[in-house]
Motif scaffolding. Structure first.
Motif, short mmCIF file in Angstrom:
data_model
loop_
_atom_site.label_atom_id
_atom_site.label_comp_id
_atom_site.label_asym_id
_atom_site.label_seq_id
_atom_site.Cartn_x
_atom_site.Cartn_y
_atom_site.Cartn_z
N ILE A 296 0.87 -1.18 0.00
CA ILE A 296 0.00 0.00 0.00
C ILE A 296 0.90 1.22 0.00
O ILE A 296 1.86 1.29 0.78
CB ILE A 296 -0.95 -0.01 1.21
CG1 ILE A 296 -1.88 -1.24 1.10
CG2 ILE A 296 -1.76 1.29 1.27
CD1 ILE A 296 -2.93 -1.35 2.17
N LYS A 297 0.61 2.13 -0.92
CA LYS A 297 1.51 3.28 -1.07
C LYS A 297 0.67 4.54 -1.24
O LYS A 297 -0.32 4.52 -1.98
CB LYS A 297 2.33 3.04 -2.34
CG LYS A 297 3.42 4.05 -2.58
CD LYS A 297 4.10 3.79 -3.93
CE LYS A 297 5.19 2.76 -3.84
NZ LYS A 297 5.96 2.63 -5.10
N GLU A 298 1.05 5.60 -0.54
CA GLU A 298 0.36 6.89 -0.75
C GLU A 298 1.28 7.81 -1.50
O GLU A 298 2.48 7.90 -1.17
CB GLU A 298 0.00 7.50 0.60
CG GLU A 298 -1.11 6.73 1.28
CD GLU A 298 -2.09 7.63 2.02
OE1 GLU A 298 -1.86 8.85 2.07
OE2 GLU A 298 -3.07 7.10 2.54
N VAL A 299 0.74 8.45 -2.53
CA VAL A 299 1.60 9.36 -3.31
C VAL A 299 0.95 10.74 -3.34
O VAL A 299 -0.28 10.85 -3.28
CB VAL A 299 1.81 8.84 -4.76
CG1 VAL A 299 2.50 7.49 -4.76
CG2 VAL A 299 0.50 8.78 -5.51
N PRO A 300 1.75 11.79 -3.41
CA PRO A 300 1.16 13.13 -3.43
C PRO A 300 0.54 13.43 -4.80
O PRO A 300 1.04 12.98 -5.82
CB PRO A 300 2.37 14.06 -3.19
CG PRO A 300 3.56 13.26 -3.56
CD PRO A 300 3.21 11.82 -3.43
N THR A 301 -0.58 14.14 -4.80
CA THR A 301 -1.20 14.60 -6.05
C THR A 301 -1.49 16.08 -5.88
O THR A 301 -1.34 16.62 -4.77
CB THR A 301 -2.54 13.88 -6.32
OG1 THR A 301 -3.44 14.25 -5.27
CG2 THR A 301 -2.40 12.38 -6.34
N ARG A 305 -3.60 13.44 -1.62
CA ARG A 305 -2.81 12.21 -1.69
C ARG A 305 -3.63 11.11 -2.35
O ARG A 305 -4.86 11.09 -2.26
CB ARG A 305 -2.36 11.78 -0.29
CG ARG A 305 -1.36 12.79 0.30
CD ARG A 305 -0.84 12.36 1.64
NE ARG A 305 0.19 11.33 1.63
CZ ARG A 305 1.45 11.51 1.24
NH1 ARG A 305 1.85 12.67 0.74
NH2 ARG A 305 2.33 10.53 1.32
N LYS A 306 -2.96 10.18 -2.98
CA LYS A 306 -3.65 9.08 -3.64
C LYS A 306 -3.14 7.78 -3.04
O LYS A 306 -1.94 7.60 -2.85
CB LYS A 306 -3.32 9.14 -5.13
CG LYS A 306 -3.84 7.98 -5.95
CD LYS A 306 -3.73 8.29 -7.44
CE LYS A 306 -4.20 7.11 -8.26
NZ LYS A 306 -4.45 7.45 -9.64
N ARG A 307 -4.10 6.87 -2.74
CA ARG A 307 -3.73 5.60 -2.11
C ARG A 307 -3.69 4.50 -3.17
O ARG A 307 -4.71 4.23 -3.82
CB ARG A 307 -4.74 5.27 -1.02
CG ARG A 307 -4.45 3.97 -0.29
CD ARG A 307 -5.25 3.85 0.99
NE ARG A 307 -6.69 3.91 0.77
CZ ARG A 307 -7.56 3.03 1.28
NH1 ARG A 307 -7.15 2.06 2.06
NH2 ARG A 307 -8.85 3.17 1.07
#
Ligand code: LLP
Length: 422
Positions: A296-301, A305-307
């Motif tokens: 599971i990774k959260e990335v900045p948008t 944030r997007k999971r």
């Protein structure tokens, strides 16, 4: 284990955990009860709507041998679209006389093989194929002409096949269909009737209705002009399924009634056998896929944030999201508050499986996900991309026990075609 969600098969949590531990993931699971119930319901609906009917199961939807065998046991013939699918049906113990060969570019050797096996029916697609058939001994094999009725269904463009500019079949409007009939009659070929298949995953049955009406009118025109009396009309498959709970495909009874009426309205007092060849609507809702969450990774948008929830399969076991923007319902075992997530696969490209769906916020790495309605066009379209072994499939039998009907590929199998360098 075998429960239903608005008629779609779904595993309860403990069964999902049990099966994933016993057989590994990704795992295709099919319910025998759900599959048989669909086959029966459709057969009964069609016979209730018309006295002379024939059904074939479109094996491209899922050609695991046990699946083919069950369809045959339930009174279905088998529609095959290649020599490979014909071989699958024969391996499943289905007599060739109950198989029908499709294909828009059948090779000489495919036709030879089918005729050697005494296949029941060949659905002829084009003039080259007709030429090849004229010079062969057809034995007891019957011929049907696949027609392009010129109707444009509302579905993804990649699975729409009835429109006038399709690559499939003889065009009615430009006279190709009639020319094909004349070639059959001039050469005394065993022509039995006409076929059309206008598209797949159709939630609005208008296109199949129009296709049926067109081939019925064509049949009457051929009788009036050339004295040819069709004894079989086949309107293909195409009925949609509930990938999402709010998709509303027509029920089998209503659908069969509508198709029969559409055809009969144009047939005068003629009463040929009517045929259909459903695939997806028989098996899709009877199957699920289990995945394990790897990462599971959260990335900045820009918006926040997007999971990403990354599972242990992807494009190679379900290419439908990438190919047709297909949507699916995904269930987690964890429960509680949900938030948006994008489930992606583990292939070395952006293989988004399910974009922007609601999943529990407490979903963790190592958890299981169950994807509904994956019985059709998943196992049969799986590949070894990135050298992934194809998943196993288990059948939950009528007695509730699960048995493997397709083994997970081994590394030896993945590399069996390779010639060591040097
Ligand atoms: N008959 C013919 C001649 C067909 O070409 C097809 C499907 C069927 C019957 C069965 O149609 P169904 O009842 O399953 O809609 N890979 C795509 C679907 C391609 C369908 C091709 N023909 C997908 O995953 O959506």
């Amino acid at each position: 284990m075998d429960s239903m969600l608005d008629d779609r098969f779904v595993l309860d949590d403990s069964s999902a955990v049990g099966l994933s531990e016993q057989f590994g993931t990704p795992l295709y699971v099919v319910s025998e009860a759900a599959f048989r119930a669909r086959l029966r319901r459709y057969r009964e609906a069609f016979s209730a709507a018309y006295p002379a009917t024939r059904l074939s199961y479109a094996s491209k939807a899922n050609s695991i041998l046990t699946i083919l065998r069950i369809a045959y046991e339930e009174g279905y013939d088998v529609d095959v679209a290649s020599e490979g699918e014909l071989r699958a049906a024969l391996l499943a113990g289905i007599p060739a006389s109950h198989c029908h060969l499709h294909g828009n570019a059948k090779a000489e050797r495919e036709l030879d093989f089918a005729l050697e096996q005494a296949i029941g029916e060949i659905l002829v697609d084009n003039f080259r194929e007709l030429d090849r058939l004229v010079s062969r001994d057809l034995g007891a094999t019957k011929l049907m002409l696949r027609l392009a009725p010129g109707v444009d269904p509302k579905t993804h463009r990649a699975i729409s096949t009835g429109q006038a500019d399709t690559k499939f079949g003889f065009n009615i409007a430009d006279g190709s269909g009639e020319r094909a009939v004349r070639i059959c009659l001039d050469n005394k070929l065993p022509l039995h009737g006409f076929h059309c298949h206008v598209g797949s995953q159709l939630l609005d049955p208008e296109a199949q209705r129009a296709g049926g009406a067109q081939i019925a009118s064509f049949a009457i025109e051929m009788e009036q002009k050339h004295g040819f009396v069709a004894d079989l009309l086949n309107v293909g498959g195409g009925l949609g399924v509930r990938y999402l709970a709010d998709y509303q495909p027509m029920q089998a009874a209503e659908y069969c009634q509508l198709i029969v009426e559409a055809v009969l309205t144009h047939l005068g007092d003629r009463r040929p056998t009517l045929a259909q060849e459903p695939g997806r609507s028989m098996i899709a809702e009877a199957g699920v896929t289990l995945y394990r969450v790897e990462v599971i990774k959260e990335v900045p948008t820009i918006q926040g944030r997007k999971r990403y929830v990354v599972v242990d399969g992807g494009l190679s076991d379900n290419p439908r999201s990438a190919m047709y923007e297909a949507k699916y319902e995904v269930r987690a075992i964890a429960s509680g508050e949900t938030s948006l997530a994008t489930v992606s696969g583990k292939h070395c490209e952006t293989d988004t499986l399910f974009a922007d769906i609601h999943l529990p916020t407490n979903l963790a790495e190592g958890d299981l996900l169950q994807v509904l309605c994956t019985g059709a066009y998943n196992a049969s379209m799986a590949s070894n991309y990135n050298r992934f072994p194809r998943p196993a499939c288990v059948l939950v039998g009528l007695d509730g026990h699960a048995k493997v009907i397709q083994k997970r590929e081994t590394w030896d199998e993945v590399f069996s075609s390779q010639v060591p360098p040097g």
